[in-house]
Design a protein around this motif. Structure first.
Motif, PDB file in Angstrom:
ATOM      1  N   GLN A  59      58.041  83.561  21.147  1.00  0.00           N
ATOM      2  CA  GLN A  59      58.167  84.597  20.058  1.00  0.00           C
ATOM      3  C   GLN A  59      57.497  83.986  18.824  1.00  0.00           C
ATOM      4  O   GLN A  59      56.701  84.592  18.219  1.00  0.00           O
ATOM      5  N   LYS A  60      57.772  82.729  18.514  1.00  0.00           N
ATOM      6  CA  LYS A  60      57.064  82.115  17.492  1.00  0.00           C
ATOM      7  C   LYS A  60      55.816  81.897  17.606  1.00  0.00           C
ATOM      8  O   LYS A  60      54.839  82.215  16.667  1.00  0.00           O
ATOM      9  N   ILE A  61      55.252  81.672  18.860  1.00  0.00           N
ATOM     10  CA  ILE A  61      53.799  81.395  19.088  1.00  0.00           C
ATOM     11  C   ILE A  61      53.079  82.894  18.874  1.00  0.00           C
ATOM     12  O   ILE A  61      52.140  82.879  18.216  1.00  0.00           O
ATOM     13  N   ARG A  62      53.796  83.792  19.340  1.00  0.00           N
ATOM     14  CA  ARG A  62      53.262  85.205  19.422  1.00  0.00           C
ATOM     15  C   ARG A  62      52.966  85.724  17.527  1.00  0.00           C
ATOM     16  O   ARG A  62      52.261  86.178  17.228  1.00  0.00           O
ATOM     17  N   GLU A  63      54.065  85.155  17.091  1.00  0.00           N
ATOM     18  CA  GLU A  63      54.113  85.718  15.752  1.00  0.00           C
ATOM     19  C   GLU A  63      53.098  84.826  14.804  1.00  0.00           C
ATOM     20  O   GLU A  63      52.398  85.556  13.987  1.00  0.00           O
ATOM     21  N   ALA A  64      52.744  83.843  14.982  1.00  0.00           N
ATOM     22  CA  ALA A  64      51.757  82.984  14.462  1.00  0.00           C
ATOM     23  C   ALA A  64      50.481  83.479  14.720  1.00  0.00           C
ATOM     24  O   ALA A  64      49.487  83.577  14.091  1.00  0.00           O
ATOM     25  N   GLN A  65      50.261  83.932  16.103  1.00  0.00           N
ATOM     26  CA  GLN A  65      49.010  84.722  16.629  1.00  0.00           C
ATOM     27  C   GLN A  65      48.548  85.802  15.610  1.00  0.00           C
ATOM     28  O   GLN A  65      47.621  86.279  15.372  1.00  0.00           O
ATOM     29  N   GLU A  66      49.778  86.800  15.708  1.00  0.00           N
ATOM     30  CA  GLU A  66      49.372  87.924  15.001  1.00  0.00           C
ATOM     31  C   GLU A  66      49.345  87.886  13.497  1.00  0.00           C
ATOM     32  O   GLU A  66      48.467  88.438  12.950  1.00  0.00           O
ATOM     33  N   ALA A  67      50.085  86.872  12.911  1.00  0.00           N
ATOM     34  CA  ALA A  67      49.793  86.709  11.579  1.00  0.00           C
ATOM     35  C   ALA A  67      48.190  86.093  11.186  1.00  0.00           C
ATOM     36  O   ALA A  67      47.426  86.219  10.217  1.00  0.00           O
TER      37      ALA A  67
END
Length: 108
Positions: free
Chosen positions: A82-90
């Motif tokens: 989830q943290k990786i996905r949030e960073a990619q989305e940001a």
């Protein structure tokens, strides 16, 4: 995946230490897919299962401890993803914010 994790500042892997050694797991004949951070709980569970003829109600405390450990590992991996996905989305949203329509505009 590792590059995305490094860019997100997320450390891959579990925070739980590996307690059972490879020699102990090999001696207990733990299958390779099960040699994770919960293997130290699987070894006594399997011994209990064999001694109790796999009766499901005989080894409940051992089984509960092992399943709880597995659940915690899965939840930890989900949080990392989830943290990786949030960073990619940001990262994606950060590059797209220079558009012609201001962010304060109400669309539709």
């Amino acid at each position: 995946m590792e590059a995305a994790a490094a860019a997100a500042g997320v450390q891959l892997g579990s925070s739980k230490p590996q307690i059972a050694t490879q020699a102990e797991m090999a001696e207990a004949r733990v299958p390779l897919p099960y040699r994770d951070q919960c293997a130290h709980l699987l070894i006594p569970l399997n011994k209990c299962r064999v001694s109790e003829f796999y009766l499901p109600w005989k080894c409940e405390p051992e089984r509960h401890a092992y399943e709880k450990c597995q659940y915690e590992l899965v939840m930890e991996r989900m949080l990392q993803m989830q943290k990786i996905r949030e960073a990619q989305e940001a990262k994606v949203k950060g590059g797209a914010s220079i558009g012609l329509i201001p962010a304060t505009a109400k669309l539709a």
